[in-house]
Structures are given as structure tokens and as C-alpha cells.
Design an enzyme around this catalytic site. Structure first.
Site, PDB file in Angstrom:
ATOM      1  CG  ASP A   1      -0.392   0.187   2.535  1.00  0.00           C
ATOM      2  OD1 ASP A   1       0.849   0.347   2.629  1.00  0.00           O
ATOM      3  OD2 ASP A   1      -1.144   0.195   3.527  1.00  0.00           O
TER       4      ASP A   1
ATOM      5  CB  CYS B   1       0.870  -2.307   4.744  1.00  0.00           C
ATOM      6  SG  CYS B   1       0.648  -3.340   6.195  1.00  0.00           S
TER       7      CYS B   1
ATOM      8  CB  THR C   1       1.985  -2.329  10.975  1.00  0.00           C
ATOM      9  OG1 THR C   1       0.796  -2.806  10.317  1.00  0.00           O
ATOM     10  CG2 THR C   1       1.717  -0.971  11.606  1.00  0.00           C
TER      11      THR C   1
ATOM     12  CG  HIS D   1      10.350 -24.339  12.126  1.00  0.00           C
ATOM     13  ND1 HIS D   1      10.459 -24.200  13.492  1.00  0.00           N
ATOM     14  CD2 HIS D   1      11.562 -24.759  11.704  1.00  0.00           C
ATOM     15  CE1 HIS D   1      11.691 -24.518  13.873  1.00  0.00           C
ATOM     16  NE2 HIS D   1      12.387 -24.853  12.796  1.00  0.00           N
TER      17      HIS D   1
ATOM     18  CG  HIS E   1       8.985 -28.328  10.978  1.00  0.00           C
ATOM     19  ND1 HIS E   1       8.857 -27.747  12.214  1.00  0.00           N
ATOM     20  CD2 HIS E   1      10.295 -28.646  10.836  1.00  0.00           C
ATOM     21  CE1 HIS E   1      10.048 -27.699  12.803  1.00  0.00           C
ATOM     22  NE2 HIS E   1      10.935 -28.242  11.983  1.00  0.00           N
TER      23      HIS E   1
HETATM   24  C1  RB5 Z   1      -2.090   2.742   6.495  1.00  0.00           C
HETATM   25  O1  RB5 Z   1      -2.143   3.960   7.173  1.00  0.00           O
HETATM   26  C2  RB5 Z   1      -1.785   1.616   7.458  1.00  0.00           C
HETATM   27  O2  RB5 Z   1      -2.891   1.381   8.259  1.00  0.00           O
HETATM   28  C3  RB5 Z   1      -1.385   0.377   6.718  1.00  0.00           C
HETATM   29  O3  RB5 Z   1      -0.253   0.632   5.933  1.00  0.00           O
HETATM   30  C4  RB5 Z   1      -1.015  -0.816   7.578  1.00  0.00           C
HETATM   31  O4  RB5 Z   1      -0.090  -0.474   8.548  1.00  0.00           O
HETATM   32  C5  RB5 Z   1      -2.135  -1.579   8.110  1.00  0.00           C
HETATM   33  O5  RB5 Z   1      -1.977  -2.576   8.823  1.00  0.00           O
END
Ligand code: RB5
Length: 148
Positions: free
Chosen positions: A8, A65, A67, A98, A133
Site C-alpha cells: 500500500d 504496508c 506495519t 518450519h 513440521h
Molecule cells: C495505512 O495507514 C496503514 O494502516 C497500513 O499501511 C497498515 O499499517 C495496516 O496494517
């Protein structure tokens, strides 16, 4: 090996780093976006990659993304996907050995491009160990098949 890559708006820089790694390793890949200057929704990128890995069109997927969490949650909704959210090199190796993970998720607001590149390199080049595994992964497959 054929790899699908997507991010994203929060993961564009690491996606570029991963594409440069795939080119260096001479691994065939498809860049599935985003072409984003503005905010987009991570499921719109995670789900198509996950479906194309689950169908066998691609062997692996890499999703980035902010996180890595949203991408991993979405990808793991697709039957047959084992998406691992990884931010360290030990886990990159362990999840291939694994869990036979077929999608790697990372967060650009968590780690930098250099570490992301090393994690992806380990993840792309480490083989699944099978054996005990496979029994455990098989239990996940069984659950998924019985609760479709
Ligand atoms: C976008 O702001 C953010 O929410 C997305 O990149 C991600 O971290 C979602 O889990």
C-alpha cells in the site's frame, strides 16, 4: 520461482528495495502495485496477491504496508495461504523451515529497507524442512479444509 509483490502507500519504498533484490537474484516477479501517491486500502493489494499465490499462479508473495499487520491479516484469510509477518532475520529463516510460509509481510514503519532486503533474501532462499513440521502444517490445512 515466481513471486508477486505488492504494497500500500505505507510500503512503497521497501517494495522498491524488494524489487531490486528480486532483480539481483534473477527471480521472476510481478509488481502488483500500488501506483499510489495517496492513501489506498491494503486489502485491495493483499487479497489479489494471496489469491494468485493460492491458485499456484505464483509460488510466493511479498506484501508491505506500514506495519505489515493489515497485509498479513488479509492474506491469511485466503485458503492455502501461510503469511508470516517478519521483522528479523531469525524469524525469516524459521518461518520458511518450519511453517513453509508462502507469503512474507513486512512493515515499512517498523524496519528500514536494508533489513527488509536481508529478511527477504533469507526468506526467498531458505527451504522448508518438512518432517515433523509437515505434521503441524498439515493440521492447519486439515482445519482449513474442514471449516471452508
Ligand atoms: C495505512 O495507514 C496503514 O494502516 C497500513 O499501511 C497498515 O499499517 C495496516 O496494517
Amino acid at each position: 520461482m515466481k513471486v508477486a509483490v505488492a504494497s500500500d502507500h505505507g510500503g512503497v519504498n521497501i517494495r522498491k528495495e524488494i524489487i531490486s533484490l528480486l532483480e539481483e537474484l534473477k527471480i521472476e516477479y510481478t509488481d502488483m502495485g500500488c501506483e499510489c501517491e495517496t492513501s489506498v486500502d491494503y486489502p485491495d493489494y493483499a487479497l489479489p496477491v494471496a489469491e494468485r499465490v493460492a491458485s499456484g499462479e505464483f509460488d510466493r508473495g511479498i506484501l508491505i504496508c506500514g506495519t505489515g499487520i493489515g497485509m498479513s491479516i488479509a492474506a491469511n484469510k485466503v485458503k492455502g495461504i501461510r503469511c508470516a509477518l517478519v521483522h528479523d532475520m531469525f524469524s525469516a529463516q524459521a518461518t520458511r523451515e518450519h511453517n513453509d510460509s508462502n507469503i512474507l509481510a513486512m512493515g515499512e514503519r517498523v524496519i528500514g529497507p536494508g533489513l527488509a532486503r536481508e529478511i527477504a533474501k533469507i526468506w526467498l532462499t531458505t527451504e522448508y524442512l518438512g518432517g515433523r513440521h509437515a505434521t503441524r502444517v498439515g493440521k492447519i490445512d486439515k482445519y482449513e479444509n474442514e471449516h471452508a
